[in-house]
Design a protein around this motif. Structure first.
Motif, PDB file in Angstrom:
ATOM      1  N   GLY A  86       0.830  -1.220   0.000  1.00  0.00           N
ATOM      2  CA  GLY A  86       0.000   0.000   0.000  1.00  0.00           C
ATOM      3  C   GLY A  86       0.851   1.250   0.000  1.00  0.00           C
ATOM      4  O   GLY A  86       0.618   2.174   0.783  1.00  0.00           O
TER       5      GLY A  86
ATOM      6  N   ALA B 128       2.360   1.830   5.554  1.00  0.00           N
ATOM      7  CA  ALA B 128       2.009   3.087   6.226  1.00  0.00           C
ATOM      8  C   ALA B 128       0.547   3.416   5.963  1.00  0.00           C
ATOM      9  O   ALA B 128       0.122   3.501   4.805  1.00  0.00           O
ATOM     10  CB  ALA B 128       2.900   4.221   5.709  1.00  0.00           C
TER      11      ALA B 128
ATOM     12  N   ASP C  88      -2.042  -6.792  -4.931  1.00  0.00           N
ATOM     13  CA  ASP C  88      -3.410  -6.551  -4.466  1.00  0.00           C
ATOM     14  C   ASP C  88      -3.699  -7.491  -3.294  1.00  0.00           C
ATOM     15  O   ASP C  88      -3.625  -8.713  -3.440  1.00  0.00           O
ATOM     16  CB  ASP C  88      -4.365  -6.831  -5.647  1.00  0.00           C
TER      17      ASP C  88
ATOM     18  N   ASP D  14       1.303  -1.553  -4.724  1.00  0.00           N
ATOM     19  CA  ASP D  14      -0.043  -1.013  -4.505  1.00  0.00           C
ATOM     20  C   ASP D  14      -0.928  -1.551  -5.629  1.00  0.00           C
ATOM     21  O   ASP D  14      -0.509  -2.478  -6.339  1.00  0.00           O
ATOM     22  CB  ASP D  14      -0.014   0.529  -4.495  1.00  0.00           C
TER      23      ASP D  14
HETATM   24  C1  LIG Z   1      -4.261   5.799   3.117  1.00  0.00           C
HETATM   25  S1  LIG Z   1      -3.394   5.235   1.726  1.00  0.00           S
HETATM   26  C2  LIG Z   1      -1.725   5.218   2.316  1.00  0.00           C
HETATM   27  C3  LIG Z   1      -0.753   5.451   1.216  1.00  0.00           C
HETATM   28  C4  LIG Z   1       0.689   5.636   1.675  1.00  0.00           C
HETATM   29  N1  LIG Z   1       1.168   4.444   2.322  1.00  0.00           N
HETATM   30  C5  LIG Z   1       0.792   6.822   2.591  1.00  0.00           C
HETATM   31  O1  LIG Z   1       0.821   6.608   3.815  1.00  0.00           O
HETATM   32  O2  LIG Z   1       0.856   7.966   2.121  1.00  0.00           O
HETATM   33  C6  LIG Z   1      -3.793   3.462   1.697  1.00  0.00           C
HETATM   34  C7  LIG Z   1      -3.133   2.711   0.579  1.00  0.00           C
HETATM   35  O3  LIG Z   1      -3.591   1.355   0.566  1.00  0.00           O
HETATM   36  C8  LIG Z   1      -3.757   0.973  -0.787  1.00  0.00           C
HETATM   37  N2  LIG Z   1      -4.698  -0.153  -0.956  1.00  0.00           N
HETATM   38  C9  LIG Z   1      -6.046  -0.139  -0.790  1.00  0.00           C
HETATM   39  N3  LIG Z   1      -6.571  -1.329  -1.134  1.00  0.00           N
HETATM   40  C10 LIG Z   1      -5.543  -2.106  -1.539  1.00  0.00           C
HETATM   41  C11 LIG Z   1      -5.454  -3.456  -2.012  1.00  0.00           C
HETATM   42  N4  LIG Z   1      -6.540  -4.228  -2.170  1.00  0.00           N
HETATM   43  N5  LIG Z   1      -4.236  -3.942  -2.324  1.00  0.00           N
HETATM   44  C12 LIG Z   1      -3.143  -3.178  -2.193  1.00  0.00           C
HETATM   45  N6  LIG Z   1      -3.150  -1.887  -1.742  1.00  0.00           N
HETATM   46  C13 LIG Z   1      -4.350  -1.364  -1.429  1.00  0.00           C
HETATM   47  C14 LIG Z   1      -4.325   2.236  -1.420  1.00  0.00           C
HETATM   48  O4  LIG Z   1      -4.254   2.203  -2.841  1.00  0.00           O
HETATM   49  C15 LIG Z   1      -3.455   3.293  -0.788  1.00  0.00           C
HETATM   50  O5  LIG Z   1      -2.297   3.529  -1.504  1.00  0.00           O
END
Ligand SMILES: C[S@@+](CC[C@H](N)C(=O)[O-])C[C@H]1O[C@@H](n2cnc3c(N)ncnc32)[C@H](O)[C@@H]1O
Length: 415
Positions: A218, A306, A272, A239
């Motif tokens: 993520g 994060a 994912d 991500d």
């Molecule tokens: C709140 S954001 C945090 C992004 C980054 N880590 C930050 O702190 O700035 C949550 C992250 O989880 C990712 N995410 C959500 N669902 C996901 C999935 N099914 N598989 C992988 N990543 C996912 C989102 O795309 C996003 O980038």
């Protein structure tokens, strides 16, 4: 469009909250028509950085201190809240330091002055002066501005690099493309405070990550992976969503000045949490090669994530992924997770609650209690008091958790 329209499910990260609504600073529209901005974040040097750390106390000592109550067999995950927010003399010192910095910032624009611009229609567009923290409620660690510079309307990457290369402090600046307000499904396009806490932790403990193979789950805009690549050997920055991964890859390129001298390598890949397997499909731009899959499983010794637990279904998917990865490793892997304990008023509770955080804690406990004979998980909360290399509001709700996943020896009957 004169105003950015906020839909009912639009969310805006606090990191961007204090920015003026200055659409003329936008760089471009992305493939789905969202305005894209570039922010430059300065990594503070030793002399400049905020002293959130306790002088003379190493992480190990702090961890041991945090470990103590668990000698009696209590779950490690049940750590009392509030280690980060306790204020004493040290807190007062910190506040004095911040007052000094804010004073310095004010000098540039003149004491108490507010910069004013006219937009293209001739309307007054006011950049608000950063608010001072309320003195009487000094519990909050408000630091602004967080973003030191924003992009010009047309920012050609090459032009920008030439300009920056003449700047001596160029190597201390992380440039991040991001959007400002998104729907929940696009939150990865914003920068979140949890990414800053994780970046601070990495920069505070470089020896822990030196030469490591790291997997970020993520990763969003990629800020944390970029910081990690200044110390680690390989970072798999993962991500979902082509548009987001494209933005993330662009950020990695924009920051090659930080990554390349350190010899780090960031690979932006799709991972994912709701899919069982890594994508190796030839048609997918951010697919994994067979070599990368093998390298990731054989060598990943650190996983970072994060601010990824904000929706219960996704949190379940995240923990399932974590379990699947760690139980397939033949070596110990350390996982670091940052989270912001967000409080919301809900009609369901008719009160303030932090459901997403509670679910995260529940998943941590489940992981620790797991007895599958393959892997054991140890969960600890780390103090969120590491030194601050980036300017942002280190609120006490920001937490850092460590999970140590150790493979168990196979039962003789299973061999
Ligand atoms: C709140 S954001 C945090 C992004 C980054 N880590 C930050 O702190 O700035 C949550 C992250 O989880 C990712 N995410 C959500 N669902 C996901 C999935 N099914 N598989 C992988 N990543 C996912 C989102 O795309 C996003 O980038």
């Amino acid at each position: 469009m004169d105003h950015i329209t906020f839909h009912h499910d639009t969310v805006l990260s606090d990191v961007h909250m204090l920015l003026p609504n200055a659409r003329h600073l936008m760089t471009r529209l992305n493939a789905v028509g969202q305005p894209v901005f570039i922010s430059k974040f300065k990594i503070l040097s030793d002399g400049e950085k905020h002293g959130n750390d306790v002088p003379g106390r190493s992480l190990k000592e702090a961890e041991e201190e945090n470990d103590e109550p668990r000698e009696d067999g209590e779950q490690d995950a049940k750590v009392p809240q509030g280690t980060a927010g306790e204020e004493g003399e040290e807190g007062e010192e910190r506040e004095k330091g911040e007052e000094r910095e804010q004073g310095e910032e004010e000098e540039e624009g003149g004491e108490g002055k507010v910069e004013a611009f006219l937009d293209e229609d001739g309307d007054l567009d006011i950049t608000h002066r950063p608010r001072n923290p309320p003195k009487e409620t000094s519990g909050r660690d408000l630091v602004c501005p967080i973003i030191i510079q924003q992009s010009n309307p047309v920012l050609e990457e090459e032009e920008d690099n030439t300009e920056d290369e003449d700047d001596k402090s160029f190597n201390d600046i992380i440039k991040i493309e991001h959007t400002m307000a998104t729907t929940l499904e696009d939150v990865g396009k914003q920068v979140w405070r949890g990414a800053f806490l994780m970046a601070d932790f990495i920069l505070s403990e470089p020896l822990m990550f030196r030469g490591a193979t790291v997997l970020e789950l993520g990763a969003g805009t990629g800020l944390t992976s970029i910081v990690m690549a200044t110390v680690a050997k390989t970072v798999y920055c993962t991500d979902v969503g082509e548009d987001l991964l494209g933005m993330c890859k662009r950020n990695v390129t924009l920051n090659r000045h930080m990554i390349e001298p350190a010899g780090g390598d960031v690979r932006v890949r799709q991972l994912d949490w709701l899919q069982h397997d890594l994508c190796t499909d030839d048609d997918v731009e951010f697919r994994w090669t067979e070599e990368e899959v093998a390298d990731m499983y054989n060598n990943t010794n650190i996983i970072i994530a994060a601010d990824v637990c904000y929706d219960d279904d996704l949190t379940d998917g995240f923990f399932r992924t974590l379990y699947r990865l760690c139980s397939n490793f033949t070596h110990t892997c350390t996982v670091f997770i940052s989270i912001e304990k967000r409080m919301n008023f809900t009609l369901r509770h008719m009160d303030v609650s932090c459901d997403a955080y509670n679910h995260f804690r529940h998943c941590l406990s489940q992981l620790q209690d797991l007895e599958d004979g393959r892997c054991s998980f140890r969960v600890q909360q780390l103090p969120s008091t590491c030194a601050q290399f980036l300017l942002y509001e280190r609120i006490e709700q920001l937490e850092l958790w460590k999970v140590t996943a150790t493979p168990l020896p196979l039962e003789p009957s299973a061999i």
